[in-house]
Motif scaffolding. Structure first.
Motif, mmCIF file in Angstrom:
data_model
loop_
_atom_site.group_PDB
_atom_site.id
_atom_site.type_symbol
_atom_site.label_atom_id
_atom_site.label_comp_id
_atom_site.label_asym_id
_atom_site.label_seq_id
_atom_site.Cartn_x
_atom_site.Cartn_y
_atom_site.Cartn_z
ATOM 1 N N ASN A 171 0.815 -1.215 0.000
ATOM 2 C CA ASN A 171 0.000 0.000 0.000
ATOM 3 C C ASN A 171 0.847 1.262 0.000
ATOM 4 O O ASN A 171 0.496 2.260 -0.641
ATOM 5 C CB ASN A 171 -0.937 -0.003 1.210
ATOM 6 N N GLU A 172 1.995 1.227 0.697
ATOM 7 C CA GLU A 172 2.835 2.426 0.749
ATOM 8 C C GLU A 172 3.424 2.770 -0.616
ATOM 9 O O GLU A 172 3.765 3.927 -0.894
ATOM 10 C CB GLU A 172 3.958 2.260 1.780
ATOM 11 N N LEU A 173 3.534 1.768 -1.479
ATOM 12 C CA LEU A 173 4.005 2.011 -2.846
ATOM 13 C C LEU A 173 2.839 2.370 -3.767
ATOM 14 O O LEU A 173 2.950 3.266 -4.606
ATOM 15 C CB LEU A 173 4.730 0.780 -3.388
ATOM 16 N N LEU A 174 1.735 1.665 -3.603
ATOM 17 C CA LEU A 174 0.577 1.910 -4.462
ATOM 18 C C LEU A 174 0.054 3.326 -4.291
ATOM 19 O O LEU A 174 -0.432 3.946 -5.249
ATOM 20 C CB LEU A 174 -0.529 0.900 -4.147
ATOM 21 N N LYS A 181 -4.495 6.303 -12.418
ATOM 22 C CA LYS A 181 -3.537 5.490 -13.160
ATOM 23 C C LYS A 181 -3.365 4.094 -12.560
ATOM 24 O O LYS A 181 -2.854 3.181 -13.208
ATOM 25 C CB LYS A 181 -2.161 6.168 -13.172
ATOM 26 N N ALA A 182 -3.773 3.927 -11.311
ATOM 27 C CA ALA A 182 -3.471 2.703 -10.569
ATOM 28 C C ALA A 182 -4.136 1.466 -11.157
ATOM 29 O O ALA A 182 -3.529 0.399 -11.239
ATOM 30 C CB ALA A 182 -3.863 2.873 -9.104
ATOM 31 N N ASP A 183 -5.386 1.568 -11.566
ATOM 32 C CA ASP A 183 -6.112 0.391 -12.041
ATOM 33 C C ASP A 183 -5.477 -0.193 -13.290
ATOM 34 O O ASP A 183 -5.342 -1.407 -13.424
ATOM 35 C CB ASP A 183 -7.579 0.740 -12.299
ATOM 36 N N VAL A 225 5.415 -6.227 -6.123
ATOM 37 C CA VAL A 225 6.039 -4.961 -6.497
ATOM 38 C C VAL A 225 7.018 -4.561 -5.401
ATOM 39 O O VAL A 225 6.672 -4.533 -4.221
ATOM 40 C CB VAL A 225 4.976 -3.857 -6.690
ATOM 41 N N CYS A 226 8.258 -4.272 -5.798
ATOM 42 C CA CYS A 226 9.276 -3.917 -4.808
ATOM 43 C C CYS A 226 9.727 -2.461 -4.922
ATOM 44 O O CYS A 226 10.481 -1.978 -4.062
ATOM 45 C CB CYS A 226 10.481 -4.852 -4.893
#
Length: 236
Positions: A171-174, A181-183, A225-226
């Protein structure tokens, strides 16, 4: 050589969107319906008369060029990614970008025609599988009464059409990705952007999307995701 053995193709337009490279693009048009793009005509082709009546259609065909292909001789067989990259099929039985003529064909939804002062009428489309800047050679309306074949057979391409990865996006990256743009990004990751022949769980993959640098790893069917960081402005 006859008069029609060779033709000259003119770039009539280019498409613009959030994918500056081929990596992570959807493999076919329509897979990510929310992926928005703009089609901007080249100055020579910005006559309003050329698109008269286009607003009556919900979808259009884009005929375009695989502009980022490395020069190589064509071969009669290719390795489709969705078959693991190890099984050869005839080039004309695939949608491989490496063909005798590097031409692609995509059906996209025509959302709106926007009149602009700088670029003439801009076509806003969704569901494209073209990277940013791809040249377009022609545009044709999609005709549902003749272009749609509900009983068509998809051959070997049907085997893996529903394959998806589980995406673990901290979540901290998303939260760094703009909500609008996220979807699209999540769908692109779920579609497994990796080359089909690479399955190293320790390998880190990276690509650019909407001004962000995104890195991920895949173990079994989980993509993690890293990194998701904004790129420097001079790199966008």
């Amino acid at each position: 050589m006859g008069p029609t053995d060779e033709i000259t193709l003119h770039v009539i337009a280019r498409i613009y969107n959030d994918f500056p490279t081929k990596f992570a693009l959807p493999r076919q048009s329509g897979l990510i319906k929310k992926l928005s793009s703009r089609v901007i005509f080249e100055p020579e082709f910005r006559q309003q008369e050329a698109i008269r009546g286009l607003e009556q259609f919900s979808h259009i065909w884009l005929l375009w060029g695989f502009s980022m292909n490395e020069p190589r001789p064509w071969t009669p067989t290719v390795r489709p990614p969705r078959l693991g990259g190890n099984i050869r099929m005839g080039v004309f039985a695939t949608r491989s970008p490496y063909r005798p003529n590097p031409i692609g064909l995509s059906c996209v939804r025509l959302e709106v025609l926007e009149p602009t002062v700088e670029n003439g009428t801009v076509l806003h489309v969704s569901g494209a599988d073209l990277m940013n800047g791809t040249p377009i050679y022609d545009i044709k309306p999609y005709l549902p009464y003749t272009d749609s074949h509900p009983d068509a057979c998809g051959g070997f391409a049907e085997t893996h059409k529903d394959d998806k990865l589980v995406v673990d996006f901290p979540n901290e990256l998303l939260q760094k990705i703009p909500a609008e743009k996220a979807d699209v990004l999540l769908q692109a990751l779920a579609g497994d952007p990796r080359p089909a022949y690479q399955h190293d769980p320790e390998r880190t993959y990276a690509f650019e999307y909407a001004g962000f640098h995104v890195c991920f790893k895949v173990k079994e069917n989980v993509l993690t995701v890293c990194e998701a960081s904004a790129m420097p402005k001079d790199k966008k």
